[in-house]
Design a protein around this motif. Structure first.
Motif, PDB file in Angstrom:
ATOM      1  N   TYR A 233      -6.840   5.065  -8.837  1.00 37.47           N
ATOM      2  CA  TYR A 233      -6.177   4.082  -9.696  1.00 37.47           C
ATOM      3  C   TYR A 233      -4.832   4.613 -10.175  1.00 37.47           C
ATOM      4  CZ  TYR A 233      -5.118   1.351 -13.867  1.00 37.47           C
ATOM      5  OH  TYR A 233      -4.483   0.597 -14.801  1.00 37.47           O
ATOM      6  N   LEU A 234      -4.845   5.849 -10.671  1.00 38.77           N
ATOM      7  CA  LEU A 234      -3.600   6.434 -11.180  1.00 38.77           C
ATOM      8  C   LEU A 234      -2.561   6.612 -10.068  1.00 38.77           C
ATOM      9  CD1 LEU A 234      -5.060   9.062 -13.667  1.00 38.77           C
ATOM     10  CD2 LEU A 234      -4.010   6.849 -14.203  1.00 38.77           C
ATOM     11  N   LEU A 235      -3.011   7.042  -8.896  1.00 39.99           N
ATOM     12  CA  LEU A 235      -2.065   7.234  -7.786  1.00 39.99           C
ATOM     13  C   LEU A 235      -1.485   5.921  -7.283  1.00 39.99           C
ATOM     14  CD1 LEU A 235      -3.571  10.114  -5.650  1.00 39.99           C
ATOM     15  CD2 LEU A 235      -1.377  10.072  -6.812  1.00 39.99           C
ATOM     16  N   THR A 236      -2.306   4.884  -7.206  1.00 39.00           N
ATOM     17  CA  THR A 236      -1.771   3.598  -6.741  1.00 39.00           C
ATOM     18  C   THR A 236      -0.802   3.020  -7.763  1.00 39.00           C
ATOM     19  OG1 THR A 236      -3.714   2.425  -7.584  1.00 39.00           O
ATOM     20  CG2 THR A 236      -3.686   2.975  -5.237  1.00 39.00           C
ATOM     21  N   ARG A 237      -1.021   3.265  -9.029  1.00 40.08           N
ATOM     22  CA  ARG A 237      -0.063   2.822 -10.050  1.00 40.08           C
ATOM     23  C   ARG A 237       1.253   3.586  -9.902  1.00 40.08           C
ATOM     24  NH1 ARG A 237      -0.574  -1.634 -12.447  1.00 40.08           N
ATOM     25  NH2 ARG A 237       0.349  -0.847 -14.342  1.00 40.08           N
ATOM     26  N   LEU A 238       1.132   4.890  -9.598  1.00 37.30           N
ATOM     27  CA  LEU A 238       2.312   5.737  -9.465  1.00 37.30           C
ATOM     28  C   LEU A 238       3.083   5.437  -8.180  1.00 37.30           C
ATOM     29  CD1 LEU A 238       3.856   8.222 -10.629  1.00 37.30           C
ATOM     30  CD2 LEU A 238       2.395   9.629  -9.181  1.00 37.30           C
ATOM     31  N   LEU A 239       2.354   5.216  -7.090  1.00 39.66           N
ATOM     32  CA  LEU A 239       2.983   5.024  -5.776  1.00 39.66           C
ATOM     33  C   LEU A 239       3.021   3.561  -5.346  1.00 39.66           C
ATOM     34  CD1 LEU A 239       1.269   8.008  -3.940  1.00 39.66           C
ATOM     35  CD2 LEU A 239       3.542   7.945  -4.945  1.00 39.66           C
ATOM     36  N   GLY A 240       2.834   2.651  -6.280  1.00 42.30           N
ATOM     37  CA  GLY A 240       2.777   1.229  -5.961  1.00 42.30           C
ATOM     38  C   GLY A 240       4.021   0.698  -5.277  1.00 42.30           C
ATOM     39  N   ASP A 241       5.177   1.275  -5.565  1.00 39.29           N
ATOM     40  CA  ASP A 241       6.416   0.804  -4.946  1.00 39.29           C
ATOM     41  C   ASP A 241       6.465   1.106  -3.452  1.00 39.29           C
ATOM     42  OD1 ASP A 241       7.218  -0.071  -7.409  1.00 39.29           O
ATOM     43  OD2 ASP A 241       8.419   1.715  -7.850  1.00 39.29           O
ATOM     44  N   LEU A 242       5.677   2.061  -2.990  1.00 35.88           N
ATOM     45  CA  LEU A 242       5.682   2.422  -1.576  1.00 35.88           C
ATOM     46  C   LEU A 242       4.779   1.526  -0.736  1.00 35.88           C
ATOM     47  CD1 LEU A 242       5.545   6.308  -1.919  1.00 35.88           C
ATOM     48  CD2 LEU A 242       7.547   4.869  -1.560  1.00 35.88           C
ATOM     49  N   LEU A 243       3.928   0.751  -1.388  1.00 34.36           N
ATOM     50  CA  LEU A 243       3.023  -0.135  -0.670  1.00 34.36           C
ATOM     51  C   LEU A 243       3.757  -1.417  -0.293  1.00 34.36           C
ATOM     52  CD1 LEU A 243      -0.128   0.266  -2.917  1.00 34.36           C
ATOM     53  CD2 LEU A 243       0.329   1.383  -0.734  1.00 34.36           C
ATOM     54  N   PHE A 244       3.736  -1.751   0.980  1.00 34.00           N
ATOM     55  CA  PHE A 244       4.426  -2.944   1.462  1.00 34.00           C
ATOM     56  C   PHE A 244       3.413  -4.027   1.760  1.00 34.00           C
ATOM     57  CE2 PHE A 244       5.976  -5.534   5.020  1.00 34.00           C
ATOM     58  CZ  PHE A 244       7.073  -6.103   4.381  1.00 34.00           C
TER      59      PHE A 244
ATOM     60  N   THR B 172       1.031  -5.179   0.177  1.00 35.28           N
ATOM     61  CA  THR B 172      -0.334  -4.807  -0.180  1.00 35.28           C
ATOM     62  C   THR B 172      -0.426  -4.796  -1.698  1.00 35.28           C
ATOM     63  OG1 THR B 172      -0.442  -3.378   1.754  1.00 35.28           O
ATOM     64  CG2 THR B 172      -2.097  -3.025   0.073  1.00 35.28           C
ATOM     65  N   PRO B 173      -1.466  -5.384  -2.247  1.00 34.74           N
ATOM     66  CA  PRO B 173      -1.586  -5.341  -3.712  1.00 34.74           C
ATOM     67  C   PRO B 173      -1.830  -3.905  -4.183  1.00 34.74           C
ATOM     68  CG  PRO B 173      -3.522  -6.358  -2.730  1.00 34.74           C
ATOM     69  CD  PRO B 173      -2.539  -6.146  -1.630  1.00 34.74           C
ATOM     70  N   GLU B 174      -1.283  -3.575  -5.344  1.00 33.21           N
ATOM     71  CA  GLU B 174      -1.437  -2.219  -5.882  1.00 33.21           C
ATOM     72  C   GLU B 174      -2.892  -1.865  -6.097  1.00 33.21           C
ATOM     73  OE1 GLU B 174       0.626  -1.103  -9.452  1.00 33.21           O
ATOM     74  OE2 GLU B 174       2.525  -1.660  -8.562  1.00 33.21           O
ATOM     75  N   LEU B 175      -3.598  -2.726  -6.779  1.00 33.00           N
ATOM     76  CA  LEU B 175      -4.995  -2.458  -7.109  1.00 33.00           C
ATOM     77  C   LEU B 175      -5.869  -3.501  -6.436  1.00 33.00           C
ATOM     78  CD1 LEU B 175      -4.484  -1.644 -10.863  1.00 33.00           C
ATOM     79  CD2 LEU B 175      -4.827  -0.041  -8.997  1.00 33.00           C
ATOM     80  N   ASP B 176      -6.322  -3.195  -5.248  1.00 40.31           N
ATOM     81  CA  ASP B 176      -7.171  -4.097  -4.484  1.00 40.31           C
ATOM     82  C   ASP B 176      -8.621  -3.760  -4.802  1.00 40.31           C
ATOM     83  OD1 ASP B 176      -8.215  -5.882  -2.713  1.00 40.31           O
ATOM     84  OD2 ASP B 176      -7.549  -4.828  -0.909  1.00 40.31           O
ATOM     85  N   ALA B 177      -9.224  -4.529  -5.671  1.00 36.91           N
ATOM     86  CA  ALA B 177     -10.584  -4.242  -6.143  1.00 36.91           C
ATOM     87  C   ALA B 177     -11.585  -4.246  -4.982  1.00 36.91           C
ATOM     88  CB  ALA B 177     -10.991  -5.260  -7.203  1.00 36.91           C
TER      89      ALA B 177
END
Length: 176
Positions: A121-132, A134-139
């Motif tokens: 969770y913390l890493l996806t929040r931190l690296l969310g800008d690198l995801l193209f 793709t939702p940041e937090l895909d439950a």
């Protein structure tokens, strides 16, 4: 500087394309005429290699975690063999022994999954800008991954649990 030209025969008519560009300005260079599929495939190769490397590292981490959990539980069963034998001699059902060992594995896996989900969770929040795209937090992805890891942990717990349920009370009491 790069330009994209759309058309059905752009790569086959490269000379015509060069002539059309030079008709506008003789000083403009036309270095390479290639289909967009070639451009994209060449730009994706390093990304594909990186993903393959990451997938191999993830598979190795999963294997090491599974073997580690199996080893810890197997060692615990070995240390508790006398206790398990006494329980079986006093009438404990082998299924109860198995459930106890599997519950230990489930507790270890749950603690690891909680830490892993928090870290993810913390890493996806931190690296969310690198995801193209793709939702940041895909439950759904988080849940499926956690369930798969938990299932693998239960499999790793089952083998020592089965061995614990097969402990001979007579042999375990004689060992001391």
């Amino acid at each position: 500087l790069a330009y994209v030209v759309k058309g059905p025969r752009v790569t086959r008519d490269a000379a015509t394309l060069r002539s059309a560009v030079w008709a506008i300005d003789k000083n403009l260079p036309v270095a390479a005429v290639q289909p967009m599929s070639d451009v994209t495939s060449h730009s994706i190769v390093p990304f594909t290699f990186t993903m393959l490397t990451l997938a191999l590292a993830a598979a190795m981490a999963l294997l090491l975690g599974t073997v580690g959990l199996y080893g810890v539980l197997s060692y615990t069963v070995t240390l508790r063999e006398r206790e398990i034998g006494v329980r079986l001699a006093l009438g404990a059902h082998p299924a109860r022994i198995m459930r106890t060992v599997v519950a230990q594995g489930a507790a270890i896996a749950a603690i690891g999954l909680a830490g892993g989900l928090l870290g993810a969770y913390l890493l996806t929040r931190l690296l969310g800008d690198l995801l193209f795209d793709t939702p940041e937090l895909d439950a759904g992805t988080f849940a499926i991954t956690a369930l798969a890891l938990f299932a693998i942990a239960m499999l790793a717990s089952y083998l020592p649990a089965r061995r614990a349920a097969r402990v001979s009370p007579l042999e375990s009491l004689r060992a001391e």
